[in-house]
Design an enzyme around this catalytic site. Structure first.
Site, short mmCIF file in Angstrom:
data_model
loop_
_atom_site.label_atom_id
_atom_site.label_comp_id
_atom_site.label_asym_id
_atom_site.label_seq_id
_atom_site.Cartn_x
_atom_site.Cartn_y
_atom_site.Cartn_z
N TYR A 187 32.98 43.83 43.79
CA TYR A 187 34.37 44.23 43.50
C TYR A 187 34.38 45.64 42.92
O TYR A 187 35.11 46.53 43.40
CB TYR A 187 35.00 43.25 42.51
CG TYR A 187 36.30 43.74 41.94
CD1 TYR A 187 37.43 43.86 42.74
CD2 TYR A 187 36.41 44.09 40.59
CE1 TYR A 187 38.64 44.31 42.23
CE2 TYR A 187 37.61 44.55 40.07
CZ TYR A 187 38.72 44.65 40.89
OH TYR A 187 39.90 45.12 40.38
O1 LIG Z 1 39.77 45.29 34.08
C1 LIG Z 1 39.27 45.09 35.15
O2 LIG Z 1 38.72 45.99 35.75
C2 LIG Z 1 39.28 43.73 35.77
O3 LIG Z 1 39.84 42.80 34.85
C3 LIG Z 1 39.75 41.49 35.23
O4 LIG Z 1 38.39 41.11 35.25
P1 LIG Z 1 37.78 40.51 33.91
O5 LIG Z 1 37.85 41.49 32.81
O6 LIG Z 1 36.44 39.97 34.26
O7 LIG Z 1 38.84 39.37 33.55
P2 LIG Z 1 38.70 37.79 33.51
O8 LIG Z 1 38.21 37.25 34.78
O9 LIG Z 1 39.97 37.27 33.00
O10 LIG Z 1 37.55 37.57 32.41
C4 LIG Z 1 37.78 37.95 31.07
C5 LIG Z 1 36.58 37.58 30.24
O11 LIG Z 1 36.50 36.16 30.19
C6 LIG Z 1 35.18 35.75 30.54
N1 LIG Z 1 35.27 34.46 31.24
C7 LIG Z 1 35.85 34.34 32.43
C8 LIG Z 1 35.97 33.13 33.05
C9 LIG Z 1 35.45 32.01 32.44
O12 LIG Z 1 35.52 30.86 32.96
N2 LIG Z 1 34.85 32.15 31.24
C10 LIG Z 1 34.73 33.35 30.62
O13 LIG Z 1 34.19 33.41 29.51
C11 LIG Z 1 34.64 36.84 31.42
O14 LIG Z 1 33.23 36.85 31.36
C12 LIG Z 1 35.26 38.07 30.78
O15 LIG Z 1 34.46 38.50 29.73
C13 LIG Z 1 40.36 41.26 36.61
O16 LIG Z 1 40.10 39.97 37.06
C14 LIG Z 1 39.91 42.27 37.61
O17 LIG Z 1 40.65 42.12 38.80
C15 LIG Z 1 40.12 43.63 37.01
O18 LIG Z 1 39.87 44.66 37.88
#
Ligand SMILES: O=C(O)[C@H]1O[C@H](OP(=O)(O)OP(=O)(O)OC[C@H]2O[C@@H](n3ccc(=O)[nH]c3=O)[C@H](O)[C@@H]2O)[C@H](O)[C@@H](O)[C@@H]1O
Length: 432
Positions: free
Chosen positions: A243
């Site tokens: 991504y």
């Molecule tokens: O800022 C960005 O660039 C990105 O932000 C999000 O990605 P992410 O930050 O990974 O957001 P989440 O998927 O909501 O995850 C947030 C946090 O929760 C954690 N997480 C996620 C899922 C889960 O089941 N458990 C968990 O602890 C992840 O590791 C991460 O640290 C979006 O999903 C992306 O599309 C975007 O581009």
């Protein structure tokens, strides 16, 4: 059904009728025979006619199945034109791709509110429940914003849109989002974030006038960068997920179109955007759903049990950043598909500048939901995740006047209120 002309033809030529009353047996027999064979021929003709009608009908059905498009036609063009109408002095007409998405919906509404013309575009794919996208679309429609159902890879459809409307800006938000899903369906990222982007840029570069482009990159381009907070000038050559790699590629691709064709480009690196009408695949959203349903949630941890952290950014702040980007975007310089002079190329971080750990985010949700989460902590799998994000927003502050004002506590409260009402829960039972 046969056409009226065919029916008329059949009825006006009834076989076997004769006005001659002095027939011999032989002639009678002969006539009978002739009449039987004529009838037989007519029957044959009827069968052939029916068969050819049925096969024509199935050809039409099949053709329309393959050729059918959700766009085109006089009515459709009228809707596009009406939606693109500008209702303020020096207003914009903006093509918003991914308009039924989370950020796309909010930005479209903000543009409409101040009198800009908008045409939305969305392919309504099923990466997450399309019901939510359709619900967002209904809201947009109720504000007289028309959403074209189509894919940014459809060059003919895009060319048609640019034929009908002289877009001043393109707000490009259509993308395959999600960091971890890239391991399951890598091609969807190439399809939308690379191929679709190029198709869109080709149409923008051919358009007269060329629109200015503002588009969604991602904080994920910082990848394994450890220098905090992340500045636009930091390394972005170590993506941790496909991504991120496609978003980084998008930055390079848009640069090429800026350089060769004079397209004005502004790339926005969004930092974990959240809020009402958000994406169900994101952690804050799925955690809320699971907590309310009494289901466990999985919280990832880094090496040595270090908590992961995100610079969660509230949707209204992101919308302000998008609007300011459109307002400060200079015109593209190209015409007739050729560059006429150097054009603006910008990249901005749009974050909140105060990272919060994932367990703290869960704690805030628990408070708003008056419910304890069933937490499973596991070590962060090698799935493309990065341990933390933290934005330096000084460029956006200086050049866009961007100033985020919503902290996670306040923003999640607004999200939870929306979620409860959208999902049919009783508010008062939950939010503090
Ligand atoms: O800022 C960005 O660039 C990105 O932000 C999000 O990605 P992410 O930050 O990974 O957001 P989440 O998927 O909501 O995850 C947030 C946090 O929760 C954690 N997480 C996620 C899922 C889960 O089941 N458990 C968990 O602890 C992840 O590791 C991460 O640290 C979006 O999903 C992306 O599309 C975007 O581009």
């Amino acid at each position: 059904m046969p056409s009226l002309a065919e029916e008329e033809l059949f009825l006006t030529s009834k076989p076997g009728k004769s006005k001659d009353k002095s027939h011999t047996m032989h002639r009678h027999f002969h006539r009978c025979f002739a009449s039987t064979s004529t009838m037989f021929l007519w029957a044959l003709f009827l069968v052939a006619l029916t068969a050819s009608y049925l096969s024509f009908q199935s050809f039409v059905d099949n053709s329309s199945k393959y050729l059918s498009t959700a766009w085109g036609g006089i009515q459709w063009e009228k809707q596009v034109r009406a939606s693109a109408q500008i209702h303020r002095t020096n207003g914009f007409s903006v093509l918003v791709t991914g308009a039924a998405g989370f950020v796309g919906t909010h930005v479209s509404l903000a543009l409409k509110k101040r009198g800009d013309g908008i045409v939305g575009l969305d392919n309504f794919n099923n990466y997450y429940d399309p019901t939510l996208k359709k619900a967002r679309k209904s809201i947009l429609n109720s504000h007289n914003i028309f959403i074209v159902e189509g894919d940014i890879n459809d060059a003919r459809m895009l060319a048609k849109l640019f034929d009908i409307v002289a877009f001043t800006h393109v707000m490009h938000l259509a993308a395959q989002a999600g960091v971890r899903y890239a391991m399951k369906n890598p091609n969807s990222y190439v399809h939308s974030n690379i191929a679709g982007l190029v198709t869109l840029l080709e149409e923008c570069k051919n358009a007269n006038p060329q629109p200015a482009i503002v588009w969604a990159s991602s904080s994920s381009v910082y990848g394994l960068n450890e220098k905090v907070p992340f500045s636009e000038s930091d390394r972005t050559d170590q993506p941790a997920s496909l991504y991120a790699a496609t978003k980084k590629a998008g930055e390079e691709i848009t640069h090429t179109y800026n350089h060769i064709y004079g397209l004005s480009v502004t790339g926005l690196r969004f930092f974990t955007v959240y809020g009402p009408w958000g994406r169900p695949d994101m952690a804050y959203f799925s955690f809320t759903r699971n907590i309310l349903q009494g289901k466990p949630i999985t919280i990832y941890r880094g090496k040595n049990r270090v908590d992961l952290a995100r610079d969660f950014t509230y949707i209204d702040d992101i919308v302000k950043g998008c609007m300011a980007s459109l307002d400060t975007a200079k015109n593209s310089t190209g015409s007739g598909g050729k560059k006429q002079g150097p054009a603006q190329y910008r990249i901005f971080n749009l974050g909140n500048t105060s990272p919060v750990t994932v367990p703290m985010m869960v704690g805030i949700l628990e408070k708003h939901l008056k419910n304890k989460a069933k937490k499973n902590f596991i070590e962060m799998p090698g799935n493309g995740d990065v341990p933390f994000t933290h934005a330096n927003i000084s460029s956006a502050r200086t050049e866009l006047g961007y100033k985020p004002t919503t902290d996670l506590q306040t923003g999640l409260k607004k999200f939870v209120r929306w979620y409860l009402s959208y999902s049919g829960y009783n508010h008062d039972k939950f939010v503090m």
